[in-house]
Design a protein around this motif. Structure first.
Motif, PDB file in Angstrom:
ATOM      1  N   GLY A  24     -28.118  10.766  -8.150  1.00 57.41           N
ATOM      2  CA  GLY A  24     -26.796  10.164  -8.071  1.00 57.41           C
ATOM      3  C   GLY A  24     -25.969  10.512  -9.291  1.00 57.41           C
ATOM      4  O   GLY A  24     -26.476  11.032 -10.288  1.00 57.41           O
ATOM      5  N   ILE A  25     -24.677  10.222  -9.212  1.00 54.56           N
ATOM      6  CA  ILE A  25     -23.754  10.481 -10.317  1.00 54.56           C
ATOM      7  C   ILE A  25     -23.097   9.157 -10.678  1.00 54.56           C
ATOM      8  O   ILE A  25     -22.453   8.531  -9.829  1.00 54.56           O
ATOM      9  CB  ILE A  25     -22.693  11.527  -9.926  1.00 54.56           C
ATOM     10  CG1 ILE A  25     -23.378  12.840  -9.512  1.00 54.56           C
ATOM     11  CG2 ILE A  25     -21.726  11.769 -11.076  1.00 54.56           C
ATOM     12  CD1 ILE A  25     -22.423  13.878  -8.963  1.00 54.56           C
ATOM     13  N   GLU A  26     -23.254   8.742 -11.889  1.00 59.16           N
ATOM     14  CA  GLU A  26     -22.759   7.446 -12.328  1.00 59.16           C
ATOM     15  C   GLU A  26     -21.252   7.336 -12.101  1.00 59.16           C
ATOM     16  O   GLU A  26     -20.477   8.190 -12.504  1.00 59.16           O
ATOM     17  CB  GLU A  26     -23.066   7.231 -13.815  1.00 59.16           C
ATOM     18  CG  GLU A  26     -22.648   5.855 -14.322  1.00 59.16           C
ATOM     19  CD  GLU A  26     -22.983   5.651 -15.786  1.00 59.16           C
ATOM     20  OE1 GLU A  26     -22.666   4.571 -16.312  1.00 59.16           O
ATOM     21  OE2 GLU A  26     -23.566   6.575 -16.406  1.00 59.16           O
ATOM     22  N   GLY A  27     -20.870   6.250 -11.412  1.00 58.50           N
ATOM     23  CA  GLY A  27     -19.455   5.999 -11.182  1.00 58.50           C
ATOM     24  C   GLY A  27     -18.840   6.800 -10.056  1.00 58.50           C
ATOM     25  O   GLY A  27     -17.645   6.683  -9.805  1.00 58.50           O
ATOM     26  N   GLU A  28     -19.614   7.639  -9.365  1.00 58.12           N
ATOM     27  CA  GLU A  28     -19.071   8.474  -8.295  1.00 58.12           C
ATOM     28  C   GLU A  28     -19.850   8.247  -7.007  1.00 58.12           C
ATOM     29  O   GLU A  28     -20.978   7.743  -7.024  1.00 58.12           O
ATOM     30  CB  GLU A  28     -19.111   9.954  -8.683  1.00 58.12           C
ATOM     31  CG  GLU A  28     -18.255  10.289  -9.896  1.00 58.12           C
ATOM     32  CD  GLU A  28     -18.187  11.783 -10.158  1.00 58.12           C
ATOM     33  OE1 GLU A  28     -18.330  12.556  -9.189  1.00 58.12           O
ATOM     34  OE2 GLU A  28     -17.995  12.174 -11.320  1.00 58.12           O
ATOM     35  N   VAL A  29     -19.229   8.637  -5.899  1.00 61.13           N
ATOM     36  CA  VAL A  29     -19.896   8.522  -4.602  1.00 61.13           C
ATOM     37  C   VAL A  29     -20.842   9.696  -4.388  1.00 61.13           C
ATOM     38  O   VAL A  29     -21.846   9.575  -3.687  1.00 61.13           O
ATOM     39  CB  VAL A  29     -18.844   8.455  -3.470  1.00 61.13           C
ATOM     40  CG1 VAL A  29     -19.515   8.286  -2.115  1.00 61.13           C
ATOM     41  CG2 VAL A  29     -17.873   7.307  -3.721  1.00 61.13           C
ATOM     42  N   ASN A  30     -20.518  10.835  -5.008  1.00 58.26           N
ATOM     43  CA  ASN A  30     -21.357  12.032  -4.826  1.00 58.26           C
ATOM     44  C   ASN A  30     -22.806  11.771  -5.205  1.00 58.26           C
ATOM     45  O   ASN A  30     -23.100  11.073  -6.168  1.00 58.26           O
ATOM     46  CB  ASN A  30     -20.856  13.176  -5.715  1.00 58.26           C
ATOM     47  CG  ASN A  30     -19.501  13.688  -5.317  1.00 58.26           C
ATOM     48  OD1 ASN A  30     -18.544  12.946  -5.360  1.00 58.26           O
ATOM     49  ND2 ASN A  30     -19.427  14.952  -4.957  1.00 58.26           N
TER      50      ASN A  30
ATOM     51  N   SER B 273      -9.776   7.443  -7.813  1.00 54.56           N
ATOM     52  CA  SER B 273     -10.729   6.831  -6.887  1.00 54.56           C
ATOM     53  C   SER B 273     -10.651   5.320  -7.007  1.00 54.56           C
ATOM     54  O   SER B 273     -10.295   4.772  -8.058  1.00 54.56           O
ATOM     55  CB  SER B 273     -12.155   7.293  -7.196  1.00 54.56           C
ATOM     56  OG  SER B 273     -12.606   6.755  -8.433  1.00 54.56           O
ATOM     57  N   SER B 274     -10.983   4.635  -5.914  1.00 55.01           N
ATOM     58  CA  SER B 274     -10.958   3.167  -5.942  1.00 55.01           C
ATOM     59  C   SER B 274     -11.969   2.625  -6.932  1.00 55.01           C
ATOM     60  O   SER B 274     -11.713   1.632  -7.629  1.00 55.01           O
ATOM     61  CB  SER B 274     -11.227   2.612  -4.542  1.00 55.01           C
ATOM     62  OG  SER B 274     -12.476   3.078  -4.046  1.00 55.01           O
ATOM     63  N   GLU B 275     -13.123   3.294  -7.027  1.00 50.64           N
ATOM     64  CA  GLU B 275     -14.143   2.847  -7.980  1.00 50.64           C
ATOM     65  C   GLU B 275     -13.644   3.001  -9.421  1.00 50.64           C
ATOM     66  O   GLU B 275     -13.834   2.113 -10.254  1.00 50.64           O
ATOM     67  CB  GLU B 275     -15.436   3.638  -7.784  1.00 50.64           C
ATOM     68  CG  GLU B 275     -16.112   3.441  -6.431  1.00 50.64           C
ATOM     69  CD  GLU B 275     -15.569   4.368  -5.351  1.00 50.64           C
ATOM     70  OE1 GLU B 275     -16.085   4.317  -4.230  1.00 50.64           O
ATOM     71  OE2 GLU B 275     -14.623   5.140  -5.636  1.00 50.64           O
ATOM     72  N   GLY B 276     -12.999   4.138  -9.687  1.00 54.86           N
ATOM     73  CA  GLY B 276     -12.486   4.378 -11.036  1.00 54.86           C
ATOM     74  C   GLY B 276     -11.391   3.400 -11.411  1.00 54.86           C
ATOM     75  O   GLY B 276     -11.364   2.876 -12.540  1.00 54.86           O
ATOM     76  N   ARG B 277     -10.487   3.128 -10.468  1.00 50.97           N
ATOM     77  CA  ARG B 277      -9.407   2.173 -10.763  1.00 50.97           C
ATOM     78  C   ARG B 277      -9.960   0.771 -10.974  1.00 50.97           C
ATOM     79  O   ARG B 277      -9.420  -0.007 -11.769  1.00 50.97           O
ATOM     80  CB  ARG B 277      -8.372   2.186  -9.638  1.00 50.97           C
ATOM     81  CG  ARG B 277      -7.495   3.434  -9.629  1.00 50.97           C
ATOM     82  CD  ARG B 277      -6.355   3.296  -8.639  1.00 50.97           C
ATOM     83  NE  ARG B 277      -6.825   3.191  -7.266  1.00 50.97           N
ATOM     84  CZ  ARG B 277      -6.999   4.211  -6.449  1.00 50.97           C
ATOM     85  NH1 ARG B 277      -6.729   5.438  -6.862  1.00 50.97           N
ATOM     86  NH2 ARG B 277      -7.428   4.033  -5.217  1.00 50.97           N
ATOM     87  N   GLY B 278     -11.053   0.453 -10.264  1.00 51.80           N
ATOM     88  CA  GLY B 278     -11.684  -0.838 -10.481  1.00 51.80           C
ATOM     89  C   GLY B 278     -12.203  -0.971 -11.896  1.00 51.80           C
ATOM     90  O   GLY B 278     -12.049  -2.014 -12.544  1.00 51.80           O
ATOM     91  N   GLN B 279     -12.817   0.106 -12.399  1.00 49.03           N
ATOM     92  CA  GLN B 279     -13.296   0.088 -13.779  1.00 49.03           C
ATOM     93  C   GLN B 279     -12.131   0.027 -14.767  1.00 49.03           C
ATOM     94  O   GLN B 279     -12.199  -0.660 -15.796  1.00 49.03           O
ATOM     95  CB  GLN B 279     -14.160   1.315 -14.059  1.00 49.03           C
ATOM     96  CG  GLN B 279     -15.535   1.258 -13.423  1.00 49.03           C
ATOM     97  CD  GLN B 279     -16.456   2.337 -13.968  1.00 49.03           C
ATOM     98  OE1 GLN B 279     -16.188   2.968 -14.981  1.00 49.03           O
ATOM     99  NE2 GLN B 279     -17.566   2.551 -13.282  1.00 49.03           N
ATOM    100  N   LEU B 280     -11.047   0.744 -14.455  1.00 53.92           N
ATOM    101  CA  LEU B 280      -9.878   0.723 -15.317  1.00 53.92           C
ATOM    102  C   LEU B 280      -9.310  -0.692 -15.404  1.00 53.92           C
ATOM    103  O   LEU B 280      -8.971  -1.179 -16.501  1.00 53.92           O
ATOM    104  CB  LEU B 280      -8.817   1.690 -14.775  1.00 53.92           C
ATOM    105  CG  LEU B 280      -7.503   1.775 -15.559  1.00 53.92           C
ATOM    106  CD1 LEU B 280      -7.736   2.378 -16.937  1.00 53.92           C
ATOM    107  CD2 LEU B 280      -6.482   2.611 -14.788  1.00 53.92           C
ATOM    108  N   ALA B 281      -9.213  -1.363 -14.256  1.00 51.56           N
ATOM    109  CA  ALA B 281      -8.688  -2.725 -14.239  1.00 51.56           C
ATOM    110  C   ALA B 281      -9.596  -3.671 -15.016  1.00 51.56           C
ATOM    111  O   ALA B 281      -9.123  -4.558 -15.734  1.00 51.56           O
ATOM    112  CB  ALA B 281      -8.515  -3.205 -12.802  1.00 51.56           C
ATOM    113  N   ALA B 282     -10.920  -3.472 -14.871  1.00 49.51           N
ATOM    114  CA  ALA B 282     -11.864  -4.335 -15.588  1.00 49.51           C
ATOM    115  C   ALA B 282     -11.730  -4.163 -17.096  1.00 49.51           C
ATOM    116  O   ALA B 282     -11.776  -5.138 -17.854  1.00 49.51           O
ATOM    117  CB  ALA B 282     -13.289  -4.028 -15.130  1.00 49.51           C
TER     118      ALA B 282
END
Length: 692
Positions: A630-636, A310-319
């Motif tokens: 909500g689910i932390e780090g997810e869109v769901n 996911s784009s959100e997950g890759r953003g965290q990975l890059a950070a």
């Protein structure tokens, strides 16, 4: 005013080119590069003593420069009288043997087999711009006629898909050998084409070749790679074009939300081999000065993990990696990889072109991975669904070291449709999901996945766990609800893990599942251990139609109705559920099918904030009490909607403190499998529940 053609008709019109060269004047117009760019590959395939027919010469200086280095047998033709007159005048004194003629390339006056080479720079692209390509086909037929045995058609082209397909298929049918050179610009050349220039070389044989000879070379001196079929060659060309466009775009930098990606294919098979996604750091991020650029290799089988898929997950990975630019590399199924070092060696020549602007020359780029391992994946089944396309059932080793079986639709390979945990028979692991990261991953499984059983107490998704936790709204496990049956209607089967969990662990539960795709049902039975019985039934059909029918029939109510169904329409901005499931008129039918204590549960995945707000307002317009988790780090997010007006905001503490404990106890005490325990923390799943 631009002189370039505005339509395909202009591009292939003699009148257009006559006007073009009159307006252009004496200034040379070089399509796709000059002699300095092309000389290396031209000298490789055209000998100085060859008789060469240059088609569509225009006022390019290429023939003049070739003449000056020893090519004395050049015949230049163009459809424009203006350009032919001008070029003859320009060369009359300095190059008396360099001739230019006004000739239509589709019907030349030259004898059969009278030339050893035909040179074309941009003319094929112009002629093939016609919708049916008839003009280009006539030119190629004429080229074949005037070339002698062993002669070559050398064409400089941008290789747009329709153009290159037309030419390659034409010469393959004639039994000629076909080779393509991709001339890639240096990454720092600011005025270069975004698309790479290709040189197509087609060689005429005395006898047509029975099997296609197709080759691709990267650069003017690149070794030829043999390709089996025309579609695979076209795919390889498309990949090089996509790579060049991505590289050009990255020269000026991107922002953290760009998520530019590129799929690289195996040059021999044409099958996807790597997907590269570029993730830049967020603006203002404090990145160490030396951390310019890094490559992260995702372990096999884990490219669908949220952190990588996911784009959100890759953003965290890059950070967390803390580099200005991180390229996340995913390996594809059905490909062989030797080890992590071999993957690095394969990628090294390519990824440097994707470096961020301003990176120092000769900078060492680190390769990052999880424990230096490739990961592990075993495809156990493949098939095709008429509704969802190709699918793959595969066993992978997760980041926690456990084995998982996954269902993935290849049309959306970044998303796991369903997942189950594999355990040795009768020894299902009891550790909870939140503790998985403490287990060190290994490279390959110690036990064949075929000898393992499915862990019935495992729920693959956090939103499934929240939905199960939502049963606390029914006050299950309390004395007043002991032995009270629970009827459930679930739209969306997946691998069947959620409905089986409800049947096996929720006291008194009977579940009807509605599933649109019969292939999914068969996959669930064969590969995910799904076993319907009198308390777990499946209705094949459309969920919308099933609920409409139940509402029209009347007389049957459910304690819980759950929607866990994805949308095939990617243009809406909401991937779960399909739009029809959240229309007010339909939601009212859902409301009418609930018992007085009933609860409606909706898995909502919506990246469009305006649309998400509209959906929530529709749900709130029907149900008097709507909670969101909500689910932390997810869109769901999961909407838990009560039919009862008594379930207001004041009841939330009750869910957390009393009902959660009762439900947790009820699930543990109602284990009908005897082999597994429910791996879920009800209180944890309801923490943070809020009014929508």
């Amino acid at each position: 005013m631009s002189l370039l053609p505005r339509t395909a008709e202009e591009f292939s019109s003699a009148e257009y080119w006559e006007r073009f060269f009159k307006k252009r004047g004496e200034k040379a117009f070089e399509w796709y590069g000059d002699y300095n760019k092309l000389c290396g590959v031209l000298h490789k395939y055209i000998k100085t003593q060859d008789k060469v027919l240059v088609v569509g010469c225009g006022n390019s200086e290429l023939s003049e420069q070739l003449y000056d280095v020893g090519y004395k047998h050049l015949t230049n033709i163009d459809i424009s009288e203006t350009v032919v007159t001008h070029m003859n005048q320009r060369n009359a004194e300095r190059r008396p043997d360099l001739t230019y003629h006004q000739v239509d390339a589709t019907q030349t006056p030259y004898e059969d087999a009278s030339y050893q080479a035909t040179l074309d720079k941009g003319t094929l692209d112009a002629m093939a711009s016609q919708e049916d390509g008839a003009l280009a086909k006539r030119m190629l037929t004429e080229v074949g006629r005037v070339l002698s045995v062993g002669g070559r058609y050398v064409c400089v082209t941008l290789a747009q898909e329709s153009v290159i397909r037309l030419a390659v298929e034409h010469f393959v049918q004639m039994g000629w050998a076909v080779r393509l050179h991709c001339l890639e610009e240096p990454a720092t050349q600011e005025d270069s084409f975004a698309l790479p220039v290709f040189v197509l070389i087609c060689t005429k044989f005395r006898q047509p070749m029975p099997m296609p000879i197709l080759e691709l070379c990267i650069g003017e001196d690149g070794a030829p790679a043999r390709i089996a079929q025309v579609p695979e060659l076209l795919s390889a060309v498309k990949e090089r074009q996509a790579y060049a466009i991505l590289r050009k775009r990255l020269q000026t930098g991107t922002d953290a939300t760009s998520n530019l990606s590129l799929t690289l294919c195996d040059i021999k098979t044409g099958l996807p081999r790597y997907t590269l996604t570029v993730q830049d750091c967020a603006p203002g991020a404090k990145v160490p000065r030396a951390n310019h650029f890094a490559i992260f290799i995702v372990p096999q089988g884990r490219e669908t993990d949220w952190q990588y898929g996911s784009s959100e997950g890759r953003g965290q990975l890059a950070a967390s990696a803390n580099f200005r630019r991180l390229v996340v590399v995913a390996m594809h199924r059905n490909q062989e990889y030797t080890d992590i070092q071999a993957v690095q060696a394969e990628l090294s020549p390519l990824v440097m072109d994707l470096a961020p602007p301003g990176m120092p020359a000769n900078h060492q780029v680190p390769f990052l991975s999880v424990g230096g391992q490739l990961g592990w994946r075993e495809v156990v089944s493949k098939g095709v669904s008429e509704l969802s396309g190709e699918y793959s059932v595969e066993d992978v080793r997760g980041g926690d070291g456990d084995l998982y079986r996954r269902l993935v639709f290849l049309s959306n390979a970044g998303l796991v449709q369903s997942e189950s945990r594999l355990s040795p028979p009768h020894t299902a692991s009891s550790h909870k999901k939140k503790n998985r990261k403490k287990v060190k991953p290994t490279a390959t499984p110690k036990t064949s996945s075929t000898s393992l059983s499915l862990d019935s107490g495992f729920l693959c998704c956090t939103h499934h766990e929240i939905m199960v936790a939502g049963f606390a709204m029914l006050q299950l496990g309390t004395p007043q609800n002991k032995d009270v049956p629970v009827s459930v209607l679930l739209v969306g089967l997946g691998g069947g893990g959620l409905p089986q969990f409800l049947r096996d662990f929720v006291p008194g539960a009977s579940v009807e599942v509605v599933e649109l795709d019969p292939v999914i049902l068969e996959v669930a039975k064969e590969w995910f251990g799904f076993r319907p019985d009198d308390r777990l039934t499946v209705t094949l059909g459309d969920g919308l139609e099933r609920i409409n029918a139940l509402a029209n029939e009347g007389g049957r109510l459910f304690d819980v109705i759950m929607f866990d169904v994805d949308s095939k329409d990617n243009s809406v901005g909401m991937s779960c559920p399909p739009a029809g499931f959240v229309e007010i008129s339909f939601l009212k039918k859902v409301f009418s099918l609930l018992t007085p204590r009933g609860v409606f549960m909706l898995n909502l995945v919506c990246r469009d904030s305006v649309l998400r707000k509209s959906v929530v307002e529709c749900v709130r317009g029907v149900f008097p009490c709507v909670f969101s988790q909500g689910i932390e780090g997810e869109v769901n997010e999961v909407l838990l909607c009560s039919r009862s007006e008594e379930d207001g905001p004041q009841t939330v503490p009750v869910f957390l403190n009393q009902a959660a404990k009762s439900l947790q106890s009820a699930l543990s005490n109602n284990n009908s499998t005897g082999t597994s325990s429910p791996h879920i923390d009800i209180a944890e799943m309801l923490k943070g529940l809020k009014v929508a």
